[in-house]
Enzyme design. Structure first.
Site, short mmCIF file in Angstrom:
data_model
loop_
_atom_site.label_atom_id
_atom_site.label_comp_id
_atom_site.label_asym_id
_atom_site.label_seq_id
_atom_site.Cartn_x
_atom_site.Cartn_y
_atom_site.Cartn_z
N ASP A 74 0.75 -1.23 -0.07
CA ASP A 74 -0.02 0.07 0.08
C ASP A 74 0.91 1.20 0.00
O ASP A 74 2.03 1.37 0.80
CB ASP A 74 -0.92 0.03 1.30
CG ASP A 74 -1.81 1.30 1.34
OD1 ASP A 74 -2.66 1.22 0.33
OD2 ASP A 74 -1.69 1.98 2.43
N GLU A 111 1.22 -0.49 -5.07
CA GLU A 111 0.28 0.45 -5.45
C GLU A 111 1.10 1.92 -5.37
O GLU A 111 1.34 2.48 -4.35
CB GLU A 111 -0.82 0.69 -4.31
CG GLU A 111 -1.72 2.01 -4.67
CD GLU A 111 -2.34 2.51 -3.63
OE1 GLU A 111 -3.29 3.12 -3.56
OE2 GLU A 111 -1.82 2.19 -2.32
#
Length: 716
Positions: free
Chosen positions: A398, A451
């Site tokens: 993330d 990401e």
């Protein structure tokens, strides 16, 4: 009372860093003495292995006792009276160290890949006695004690000893699986910190409670492995992203357990043709509204849905359905809850002390100090832990951009440049490369996904060539441009033709995944269906066409739960998806087209084999902006592996639309999103089209409105 030595006072005052030096059995001249610290005990006796019993003398009202052990006795127990109760106890301070010198060497080097075998709470047997070994890193603490169900949460009862490099340890006889515990830490100044959860805890209480729980994680069932090729560059990868707390709910809006989910979720995802399930973070976290992205227990599956064994059962159920399991992993920041990692030993240990480096302004969270060896080892070992203990098939990292840039979301003057004066976080870069290197070295069939929302180069390229080493990267640019395009009224799309074309300029610069993730259906962005213009018929036609465009486009696929049947409202983590919508034919049609797109993507090699290779794509028609038509050829590794994809993003039917193809003969219409089966108007090409006579093979096609068609050569 005997006048206490300075060492005894340190024990009583809870500031001794090595209670083994004073407590337990010691030889003094020709005597064997036993010292015990048992607050609240009125009488303590030592019982040797032969049944001999000696009363210890109370030398301090706080509960310090001293007495002789008969010569020759090798083992002993303590018999203590607490009020009206007499209990027999093993003395924790008679047992040998938990960590070996070699363990301490590896820990000091920061190279222990199996940190989770040593730190945390582990049920073990020492000298024939069952209990739990506790080990925690707190290098700047003056004293650390274990508190829990086994000692009435009394911080005086079980002080730990410090070993090399600030690792504190204690074996507590009788502490067992299921016991709750925390660490009571005294900082350098002598101040008591809030009770801390174990950074390496393998389980924790359900929020709002925050205690860690003893778990024998080494006894977790061995997971059934997924197929070795499931993450391969040449494989079809279609990911179903799931938030376990809101996919479905039970009666009274309760969460489903891991085991209840195992009975339904894998079968559902598999029935729609998805190849993977990606779980939004299951690491323990205190705040539901963070969706798991602010974890306090990186090693613990959240207890909201059950035990670690239950989570392992869910992973196994996915594997048995042929699904890979990916986990969203958050090594970029953590919350500053008092029981968590922040200010853990009285100093900024896990985080940077300077808020210009150590606090994330967007989320008001703390940022890991990637320059500290122990912190990097903690994070890398955590990644390996999930792949090892639970058999997960990959990690989606993330917020990578927030890690890479020192000035991320910071105003001028609000950040500290690196040693070269630049904005790149050199320590985070080194961490990400080490993470990827160690994951792929130990688990070559796993994958890692970034990401990363900027144009940072070579995110998914090999480290030896200057890359970060990820397996794949989310294509955020594709997602933003195409959602913006498809959200426009078709009459204006011709003016934005380039938004579709632009993505192909960089489509092969990384190993991309095309993400329609949870982030796109929250914060008033509307659902994917909610973005579609026009009346109801057009909205659903647009949605089906957009999904087909994604499946025909180079790159692996990701779809957030609910999108597969046309969820109308935004996602709400406090409620289940609107499954009742599947009572309506138009939503059934969306689900059916997703199922068929997944099947087509899997069964037609041209649609997946060269997803990440420019050799797998060729524009056939890119400049028909006036009609908002795009046509391209997807290619596989074999010479005849071809799939023609044509998108018509207007509600106008185009007849006799000519498209060049590489092979003469019949081309089969493999999928048409305007089929009546999906709720469309059933305009198409009657299943098969044959090339026109001529030197150059051409097809004359009917392009249905707001639709995408796929054609494959017969005998391909």
């Amino acid at each position: 009372m005997i006048e206490l030595s300075s060492e005894a006072r340190a024990i009583v005052e809870g500031r001794h860093s090595d209670p083994f030096h004073y407590l337990g059995r010691h030889r003094e001249n020709d005597r064997q003495v036993v010292r015990a610290y048992l607050p609240e005990a009125s009488d303590v006796r030592v019982v040797d292995e032969h049944g001999g019993e000696t009363t210890l003398t109370r030398i301090h009202d706080a509960g310090l006792f001293l007495g002789d052990l008969p010569n020759g006795a090798k083992r002993y127990r303590l018999r203590a009276r607490f009020g009206a109760d007499t209990v027999e106890l093993e003395d924790p301070y008679r047992f040998p160290p938990i960590l070996s010198d070699f363990d301490l060497y590896l820990l000091g080097e920061g190279t222990d890949q199996r940190l989770y075998d040593k730190l945390g709470a582990h049920p073990i047997t020492m000298d024939g006695v069952g209990g739990t070994g506790f080990v925690v890193l707190a290098p700047n603490a003056r004293a650390v004690a274990v508190v829990g169900d086994f000692n009435c949460w009394d911080r005086r009862r079980h002080p730990m000893r410090v070993r090399g490099n600030g690792y504190w340890e204690l074996f507590i006889p009788g502490a067992q699986t299921g016991d709750r515990y925390k660490f009571a830490i005294t900082d350098k100044s002598g101040s008591l910190l809030p009770l801390k959860s174990d950074p390496m805890a393998f389980a924790a209480e359900v929020r709002p409670n925050t205690a860690s729980i003893v778990v024998d994680e080494a006894a977790l069932p061995c997971p059934t492995p997924a197929a070795a090729t499931i993450n391969a560059r040449r494989a079809p990868i279609s990911i179903y992203e799931v938030h376990l707390g809101s996919w479905r709910r039970g009666d009274d809006n309760r969460w489903l357990s891991y085991r209840e989910l195992a009975d339904t979720l894998p079968r559902y995802a598999s029935s729609l043709g998805f190849t993977h399930i990606e779980l939004m973070p299951v690491n323990e976290h205190p705040f539901d509204g963070s969706w798991g992205y602010q974890p306090t227990g990186l090693y613990a599956p959240t207890s909201r849905f059950g035990s670690p064994d239950d989570f392992a059962h869910l992973v196994d159920a996915c594997h048995r359905e042929g699904l890979g399991v990916l986990l969203d992993w958050v090594p970029g920041h953590f919350p500053d809850d008092p029981h968590g990692l922040g200010h853990f030993d009285g100093t900024a240990f896990y985080e940077h002390a300077n808020p210009l480096q150590g606090r994330h302004l967007d989320w008001d969270t703390l940022i890991y100090n990637y320059g500290r060896t122990e912190v990097v080892n903690f994070l890398v070992a955590n990644a390996l832990f999930w792949l090892d203990r639970y058999g997960l098939d990959g990690l989606r990292v993330d917020a990578v951009a927030s890690m890479l840039y020192l000035d991320y979301s910071r105003a001028e003057g609000g950040w500290i440049p690196n040693k070269h004066g630049g904005r790149e976080n050199l320590e985070a870069i080194a961490f990400l490369r080490r993470f990827n290197r160690e994951v792929f070295a130990k688990f070559p069939h796993a994958t890692t996904i970034a990401e990363e929302s900027t144009a940072w180069p070579q995110v998914s390229r090999p480290i030896e060539f200057g890359g970060l080493g990820f397996g794949y990267k989310w294509n955020m640019g594709w997602m933003h441009d195409t959602l913006d395009y498809i959200g426009k009224d078709p009459i204006y799309r011709k003016h934005h033709h380039g938004q579709i074309l632009f993505g192909l300029h960089y489509a092969f610069s990384e190993n991309f995944i095309l993400p329609l993730s949870h982030d796109e259906v929250v914060h008033e962005k509307r659902s994917i269906l909610g973005r579609m213009p026009g009346d109801d018929w057009q909205r659903f036609a647009n949605l089906r066409a957009y999904y087909a465009f994604m499946f025909g486009h180079p790159g692996k696929k990701l779809m957030f739960m609910g999108a597969e049947f046309g969820q109308e409202r935004e996602w709400n983590h406090d409620h289940a998806l609107d499954w009742h919508l599947l009572d309506q034919a138009r939503h059934q049609g969306v689900q059916a087209v997703v199922r068929d797109l997944n099947a087509l993507y899997r069964d037609v090699p041209a649609l997946h084999e060269l997803d990440c290779d420019p050799a797998g794509f060729e524009w056939i028609m890119a400049n028909d902006a006036d009609r908002s038509v795009f046509a391209w050829m997807r290619k596989g590794e074999s010479g005849r592996a071809r799939c023609l994809v044509i998108a018509n993003f207007t509600p106008t039917v185009h007849r006799s639309y000519r498209v060049r193809v590489p092979f003469a003969g019949k081309w089969r219409e493999a999928l048409n999103t305007d089929s009546a089966h999906y709720g469309g108007s059933n305009v198409g090409n009657n299943g098969v089209v044959e090339t026109l006579d001529g030197v150059i093979p051409e097809l004359s096609l009917t392009l249905p409105p707001l639709a995408v068609i796929f054609l494959v050569p017969e005998r391909a």
